[in-house]
Design an enzyme around this catalytic site. Structure first.
Site, PDB file in Angstrom:
ATOM      1  N   VAL A   1     -35.893   9.981  21.041  1.00 53.00           N
ATOM      2  CA  VAL A   1     -35.194  11.228  20.722  1.00 53.00           C
ATOM      3  C   VAL A   1     -33.689  10.975  20.722  1.00 53.00           C
ATOM      4  CG1 VAL A   1     -35.132  12.046  23.119  1.00 53.00           C
ATOM      5  CG2 VAL A   1     -35.050  13.696  21.273  1.00 53.00           C
ATOM      6  N   CYS A   2     -32.991  11.680  19.836  1.00 53.26           N
ATOM      7  CA  CYS A   2     -31.525  11.610  19.766  1.00 53.26           C
ATOM      8  C   CYS A   2     -31.015  13.050  19.657  1.00 53.26           C
ATOM      9  CB  CYS A   2     -31.081  10.738  18.595  1.00 53.26           C
ATOM     10  SG  CYS A   2     -31.574  11.390  16.982  1.00 53.26           S
ATOM     11  N   TYR A   3     -29.873  13.244  19.016  1.00 51.00           N
ATOM     12  CA  TYR A   3     -29.304  14.591  18.868  1.00 51.00           C
ATOM     13  C   TYR A   3     -30.102  15.448  17.894  1.00 51.00           C
ATOM     14  CZ  TYR A   3     -25.138  12.664  21.098  1.00 51.00           C
ATOM     15  OH  TYR A   3     -24.281  12.066  21.975  1.00 51.00           O
TER      16      TYR A   3
ATOM     17  N   PHE B   1     -33.099  16.355  20.190  1.00 52.51           N
ATOM     18  CA  PHE B   1     -33.025  17.186  21.392  1.00 52.51           C
ATOM     19  C   PHE B   1     -32.683  18.632  21.046  1.00 52.51           C
ATOM     20  CE2 PHE B   1     -30.674  19.184  24.821  1.00 52.51           C
ATOM     21  CZ  PHE B   1     -31.624  19.123  25.834  1.00 52.51           C
TER      22      PHE B   1
END
Length: 109
Positions: A63-65, A92
């Site tokens: 997961v990232c932004y 996220f």
């Protein structure tokens, strides 16, 4: 070679309930401020150690932004031998909007 799969937060949530590993590739300060409970922070300094200790066959969610950087990280992890890798679409931010009660802050060091 196995490819990573892109999945929505609901699928990620189900995989986490089944014991998948979750890694967050956002910057440390942002991760500490708010992240998905149980997530491990990964960056250029910690990734080699993570790979050395990981179960390469266990489902792994990245997961990232917003779901873009996680795709590059997921592809890299596939290349390192992980066989069941997922990139969470929407990152996220979408998780936080979908599961607002399922976020956590890191303890201050």
């Amino acid at each position: 070679m196995t490819e990573f799969k892109r999945i929505p937060p609901a699928h990620a949530h189900s995989l986490l309930e089944e014991g998948a590993v979750l890694v967050d590739v956002r910057d440390q300060q942002t991760f500490a401020a708010n992240h998905i409970p149980g997530a491990q922070h990964l960056d250029n300094l910690s990734i080699a150690d993570f790979i050395a200790k990981a179960d390469l066959d266990k489902p792994l969610i990245v997961v990232c932004y917003h779901g873009n950087s996680s795709q590059s990280a997921a592809a890299y992890l596939v290349g390192q031998g992980f066989s069941d890798v997922y990139s969470m679409d929407g990152g996220f931010e979408l998780w936080r909007n979908t599961y607002p009660d399922e976020t956590a802050q890191s303890a201050t060091e």
